[in-house]
Design an enzyme around this catalytic site. Structure first.
Site, PDB file in Angstrom:
ATOM      1  N   ARG A 193       8.179   4.684   1.716  1.00 48.00           N
ATOM      2  CA  ARG A 193       8.812   5.433   3.049  1.00 48.00           C
ATOM      3  C   ARG A 193       9.275   6.978   2.848  1.00 48.00           C
ATOM      4  O   ARG A 193       9.440   7.614   3.563  1.00 48.00           O
ATOM      5  CB  ARG A 193       9.843   4.540   3.420  1.00 48.00           C
ATOM      6  CG  ARG A 193       9.646   3.324   4.150  1.00 48.00           C
ATOM      7  CD  ARG A 193      10.737   2.511   4.650  1.00 48.00           C
ATOM      8  NE  ARG A 193      10.308   1.288   5.414  1.00 48.00           N
ATOM      9  CZ  ARG A 193      10.175  -0.029   4.861  1.00 48.00           C
ATOM     10  NH1 ARG A 193      10.442  -0.166   3.483  1.00 48.00           N
ATOM     11  NH2 ARG A 193       9.932  -1.165   5.317  1.00 48.00           N
ATOM     12  N   GLY A 232       0.899  -1.172   0.051  1.00 43.05           N
ATOM     13  CA  GLY A 232      -0.022   0.139   0.064  1.00 43.05           C
ATOM     14  C   GLY A 232       0.689   1.185   0.121  1.00 43.05           C
ATOM     15  O   GLY A 232       2.018   1.240  -0.274  1.00 43.05           O
ATOM     16  N   LYS A 237      13.474  -1.953  -8.100  1.00 42.22           N
ATOM     17  CA  LYS A 237      13.735  -1.217  -6.805  1.00 42.22           C
ATOM     18  C   LYS A 237      14.167  -2.094  -5.637  1.00 42.22           C
ATOM     19  O   LYS A 237      15.145  -1.827  -5.117  1.00 42.22           O
ATOM     20  CB  LYS A 237      12.558  -0.350  -6.455  1.00 42.22           C
ATOM     21  CG  LYS A 237      12.540  -0.137  -4.840  1.00 42.22           C
ATOM     22  CD  LYS A 237      12.863   1.470  -4.559  1.00 42.22           C
ATOM     23  CE  LYS A 237      12.788   1.693  -3.259  1.00 42.22           C
ATOM     24  NZ  LYS A 237      12.417   0.900  -2.342  1.00 42.22           N
ATOM     25  N   HIS A 253       4.385   1.723  -8.004  1.00 40.57           N
ATOM     26  CA  HIS A 253       3.578   0.775  -7.920  1.00 40.57           C
ATOM     27  C   HIS A 253       2.833   0.673  -9.193  1.00 40.57           C
ATOM     28  O   HIS A 253       2.458  -0.387  -9.999  1.00 40.57           O
ATOM     29  CB  HIS A 253       2.467   0.900  -6.782  1.00 40.57           C
ATOM     30  CG  HIS A 253       3.313   0.805  -5.310  1.00 40.57           C
ATOM     31  ND1 HIS A 253       3.423   1.678  -4.628  1.00 40.57           N
ATOM     32  CD2 HIS A 253       3.805  -0.381  -4.661  1.00 40.57           C
ATOM     33  CE1 HIS A 253       3.753   1.598  -3.515  1.00 40.57           C
ATOM     34  NE2 HIS A 253       4.198   0.062  -3.647  1.00 40.57           N
TER      35      HIS A 253
HETATM   36  P1  AMP Z   1       5.992  -2.475  -1.481  1.00 41.48           P
HETATM   37  O1  AMP Z   1       4.671  -1.796  -1.612  1.00 41.48           O
HETATM   38  O2  AMP Z   1       7.365  -1.604  -1.266  1.00 41.48           O
HETATM   39  O3  AMP Z   1       6.300  -3.835  -0.904  1.00 41.48           O
HETATM   40  O4  AMP Z   1       6.422  -2.581  -3.075  1.00 41.48           O
HETATM   41  C1  AMP Z   1       5.339  -3.301  -3.935  1.00 41.48           C
HETATM   42  C2  AMP Z   1       6.046  -3.584  -5.191  1.00 41.48           C
HETATM   43  O5  AMP Z   1       6.220  -2.428  -5.967  1.00 41.48           O
HETATM   44  C3  AMP Z   1       7.599  -4.347  -5.075  1.00 41.48           C
HETATM   45  O6  AMP Z   1       7.675  -5.335  -6.093  1.00 41.48           O
HETATM   46  C4  AMP Z   1       8.453  -3.064  -5.281  1.00 41.48           C
HETATM   47  O7  AMP Z   1       9.603  -3.771  -5.651  1.00 41.48           O
HETATM   48  C5  AMP Z   1       7.584  -2.214  -6.463  1.00 41.48           C
HETATM   49  N1  AMP Z   1       8.275  -0.948  -6.211  1.00 41.48           N
HETATM   50  C6  AMP Z   1       8.216  -0.124  -5.110  1.00 41.48           C
HETATM   51  N2  AMP Z   1       8.707   1.080  -5.517  1.00 41.48           N
HETATM   52  C7  AMP Z   1       9.091   1.097  -6.931  1.00 41.48           C
HETATM   53  C8  AMP Z   1       9.593   1.829  -7.869  1.00 41.48           C
HETATM   54  N3  AMP Z   1      10.292   3.209  -7.126  1.00 41.48           N
HETATM   55  N4  AMP Z   1       9.969   1.330  -8.903  1.00 41.48           N
HETATM   56  C9  AMP Z   1       9.588   0.253  -9.386  1.00 41.48           C
HETATM   57  N5  AMP Z   1       9.091  -0.812  -8.512  1.00 41.48           N
HETATM   58  C10 AMP Z   1       8.727  -0.471  -7.358  1.00 41.48           C
END
Ligand code: AMP
Length: 254
Positions: A188, A32, A150, A38
């Site tokens: 974050r 989220g 990332k 995302h």
């Molecule tokens: P998270 O909500 O942080 O667990 O991220 C969910 C998915 O989105 C994960 O596969 C992350 O690697 C991807 N993600 C988060 N930030 C980025 C970004 N800046 N660029 C590409 N993918 C991202």
């Protein structure tokens, strides 16, 4: 309309209704506080599959620091609006008890890659990540699942896990989406002050230079970063630093 699925039981009802029979499913797991990073994964899934499922679950077992879990940004209403705009079919938004019906007695554990880089500084983190992703892939049985570069170490571990356990899913890596000033988008980042965010831009800037890992580390420390690691593996340079209360990770191809 994005249909919100609150439990595995509700997902079973969707499966029983047979609307998904013979259709392809793309899956994008998230925690989220959605942003354009995302969105890039979600857009690709919507393009490449008949149906897209996005999950939002702030997975407690992957947080080694209770304060990080407590402070993790939660923006459900905005997230839902974005998912509607992107024409996502299903949002899975479960409770802890539904996902951890065993109270985390069973876990997926990897013994090499998960012990270095972030794994060294966040004990147990990748056990939590791999376990929740295994559970989610088993619930949704997607044709394709999308992960951001990332979190490159995470992507490699998940891809390896799927191959090791013969999961019938294609793991698709998606490029990092960055701010115009170079900082990788991250949920974050919302916890950084304006000044901290500007200061944080030094991290990707220095990581991209031709300098050695050691000299990048000392330059970052000299200007005030607390550095966990700067390391090269293969053709990629990885780094993790702390800015204020926030831990940032980055990686660049070299
Ligand atoms: P998270 O909500 O942080 O667990 O991220 C969910 C998915 O989105 C994960 O596969 C992350 O690697 C991807 N993600 C988060 N930030 C980025 C970004 N800046 N660029 C590409 N993918 C991202």
């Amino acid at each position: 309309m994005t249909q919100i699925i609150r439990s595995i039981h509700e997902w079973k009802e969707v499966l029983n209704s047979r609307v998904l029979s013979g259709k392809t499913i793309g899956f994008v797991p998230t925690m989220g506080a959605l942003h354009k990073g995302h969105a890039s994964l979600i857009e690709r899934s919507v393009r490449e599959n008949d149906f897209t499922v996005v999950s939002i679950f702030v997975n407690p077992t992957q947080f080694n620091d209770p304060k990080d879990l407590q402070n993790y940004p939660r923006t459900f209403e905005d997230d839902l609006k974005l998912l509607e705009d992107l024409k996502v079919d299903f949002l899975f938004y479960p409770d802890y008890a539904d996902i951890y019906n065993d109270n985390f007695k069973y876990k997926i554990n990897e013994n090499e890659l998960s012990k270095i880089l972030c794994g060294k500084f966040r004990p147990g983190h990748f056990d939590g990540v791999l376990t929740v992703v295994m559970k989610l892939l088993n619930i949704f049985r997607p044709d394709k699942a999308y992960f951001g570069e990332k979190d490159y170490q995470q992507y490699l571990l998940i891809d390896g896990m799927c191959k090791a356990f013969f999961l019938d899913v294609e793991i698709i890596p998606c490029p990092i989406v960055r701010e115009p000033e170079g900082l990788a988008l991250s949920s974050r980042n919302a916890l950084l002050t304006k000044e901290e965010k500007i200061f944080a831009q030094n991290f990707p800037r220095l990581l991209k230079t031709k300098k050695s890992c050691d000299s990048i580390k000392s330059e970052l420390e000299k200007i005030g970063f607390k550095v966990d690691y700067i390391e090269e593996i293969g053709n990629r340079r990885f780094g993790a630093v702390h800015v204020g209360k926030v831990r940032l990770i980055e990686n660049v191809e070299i």
